[in-house]
Enzyme design. Structure first.
Site, PDB file in Angstrom:
ATOM      1  N   GLU A  29       0.641  -1.278   0.197  1.00 25.39           N
ATOM      2  CA  GLU A  29      -0.037  -0.095   0.211  1.00 25.39           C
ATOM      3  C   GLU A  29       0.858   1.179  -0.111  1.00 25.39           C
ATOM      4  O   GLU A  29       0.463   2.210   0.907  1.00 25.39           O
ATOM      5  CB  GLU A  29      -0.944  -0.091   1.138  1.00 25.39           C
ATOM      6  CG  GLU A  29      -2.184   0.824   0.963  1.00 25.39           C
ATOM      7  CD  GLU A  29      -3.372   0.674   1.762  1.00 25.39           C
ATOM      8  OE1 GLU A  29      -4.345   1.513   1.764  1.00 25.39           O
ATOM      9  OE2 GLU A  29      -3.162  -0.055   2.807  1.00 25.39           O
TER      10      GLU A  29
ATOM     11  N   HIS B 114      -0.957  -0.831  10.409  1.00 22.00           N
ATOM     12  CA  HIS B 114      -0.291  -2.182  10.577  1.00 22.00           C
ATOM     13  C   HIS B 114       1.221  -1.987  11.162  1.00 22.00           C
ATOM     14  O   HIS B 114       1.505  -0.816  11.025  1.00 22.00           O
ATOM     15  CB  HIS B 114       0.231  -2.543   9.077  1.00 22.00           C
ATOM     16  CG  HIS B 114      -1.236  -3.090   8.267  1.00 22.00           C
ATOM     17  ND1 HIS B 114      -1.662  -4.467   7.966  1.00 22.00           N
ATOM     18  CD2 HIS B 114      -2.228  -2.221   7.651  1.00 22.00           C
ATOM     19  CE1 HIS B 114      -2.710  -4.317   7.024  1.00 22.00           C
ATOM     20  NE2 HIS B 114      -3.119  -3.230   7.073  1.00 22.00           N
TER      21      HIS B 114
ATOM     22  N   ASP C  53       0.593  -8.193   2.976  1.00 21.18           N
ATOM     23  CA  ASP C  53      -0.735  -7.983   3.562  1.00 21.18           C
ATOM     24  C   ASP C  53      -1.601  -8.700   2.838  1.00 21.18           C
ATOM     25  O   ASP C  53      -2.248  -8.395   1.789  1.00 21.18           O
ATOM     26  CB  ASP C  53      -0.994  -6.482   3.628  1.00 21.18           C
ATOM     27  CG  ASP C  53      -2.425  -6.219   4.325  1.00 21.18           C
ATOM     28  OD1 ASP C  53      -3.012  -7.159   4.592  1.00 21.18           O
ATOM     29  OD2 ASP C  53      -2.907  -5.124   4.021  1.00 21.18           O
TER      30      ASP C  53
ATOM     31  N   TYR D 191      -0.184  -7.670  -1.933  1.00 22.62           N
ATOM     32  CA  TYR D 191      -0.927  -7.028  -1.385  1.00 22.62           C
ATOM     33  C   TYR D 191      -2.189  -7.411  -1.694  1.00 22.62           C
ATOM     34  O   TYR D 191      -2.755  -6.864  -2.734  1.00 22.62           O
ATOM     35  CB  TYR D 191      -1.068  -5.230  -1.522  1.00 22.62           C
ATOM     36  CG  TYR D 191      -2.227  -4.369  -0.858  1.00 22.62           C
ATOM     37  CD1 TYR D 191      -2.417  -4.675   0.337  1.00 22.62           C
ATOM     38  CD2 TYR D 191      -2.485  -3.424  -1.651  1.00 22.62           C
ATOM     39  CE1 TYR D 191      -3.360  -3.933   0.800  1.00 22.62           C
ATOM     40  CE2 TYR D 191      -3.127  -2.635  -1.129  1.00 22.62           C
ATOM     41  CZ  TYR D 191      -3.868  -2.912   0.089  1.00 22.62           C
ATOM     42  OH  TYR D 191      -4.851  -1.959   0.697  1.00 22.62           O
TER      43      TYR D 191
END
Length: 262
Positions: free
Chosen positions: A36, A253, A150, A107
């Site tokens: 991200e 996160h 992620d 991601y």
């Protein structure tokens, strides 16, 4: 060669450049994988990272959302990227280190708020993305590989703050957990974090919505480090740097670490 790897959804690499540099200075992983990034590749602030020893980078970027990057102190060459589910998103990049280990940085789509692909297109895209990942791993039969990122799924009951309450919440629904397990099995992947920390609640994400995220501790383990079975025994020293969730202007996160002796 021994090296330490970290994975972190940074939620804008430019906005949070100071805490990326803080991690590089204080923890100094040999390899840092970010998700991200929310930046075109040419706008990633590489100069400051290179000054700290991270002189190698492979990345895919987009303006304003998505984006993945791998920064390394160890010589690394790009090993390609895939557009799973044909979304046109920058969600995967791979790099091969000089010791022959290939790192895949992912991601996975978050999937929106409603766990029903008929009512929520984003949830369908997430399931399709996982299916394409599964098929890719089956087809490629990867070896000497590490997968991080992620993955936007907390698979185990102790990967969430309340298993029963989250069964109908996107990221912990049975169908997501099932699809992630299929993906893991297809690549003969070993969850290094849980290999090292087999028991107990473990989280890497805490919502911005919580007034006091630390006290409430309503977390989920969305960020993962896996290794192919041929090198999984080389993985060790897994940990989540929970403190980073409390740094100035934090991501929601926390970074996840593992070391490998290869």
């Amino acid at each position: 060669m021994s090296f330490t790897l970290a994975t972190w959804n940074i939620n804008s690499v430019r906005l949070r450049e100071p805490i990326v540099q803080q991690l590089m200075q204080e923890e100094a992983p040999d390899v840092l994988c970010l998700q991200e990034c929310k930046s075109p590749v040419d706008k990633i602030p590489t100069e400051g990272f290179a000054a700290l020893g991270y002189t190698h980078m492979v990345a895919r970027g987009q303006k304003g959302y998505n984006g993945v990057a791998i920064f390394s102190k160890i010589p690394m060459v790009e090993a390609g990227s895939e557009d799973f589910a044909d979304l046109g998103h920058a969600r995967h990049i791979a790099g091969t280190l000089e010791n022959g280990v290939t790192i895949h940085n992912f991601y996975v789509p978050a999937g929106g708020d409603v766990p029903d692909r008929e009512k929520n297109e984003k949830f369908g895209q997430k399931l399709d993305y996982l299916a394409d990942m599964r098929d890719f791993f089956r087809r490629e039969a990867l070896t000497k590989s590490i997968m991080v990122g992620d993955l936007n799924i907390a698979p185990r009951e102790d990967d969430v703050w309340d298993h029963k309450k989250l069964l109908k919440v996107v990221s912990h629904t049975p169908i997501e957990v099932e699809k992630l397990a299929e993906t893991q099995d297809a690549g003969n992947w070993v969850d290094i974090t849980r290999q090292d920390i087999p028991e107990g609640n473990l989280y890497s994400w805490w919502s911005y919505r919580a007034r006091d995220w630390d006290a409430a501790d309503k977390g989920r383990r969305l960020d993962h480090i896996w290794a192919t079975s041929d090198i999984s025994n080389a993985g060790h020293s897994s940990r989540v740097l929970r403190a980073a969730r409390g740094w100035e202007k934090p991501s929601d996160h926390a970074p996840v670490f593992a070391s490998f002796d290869l």
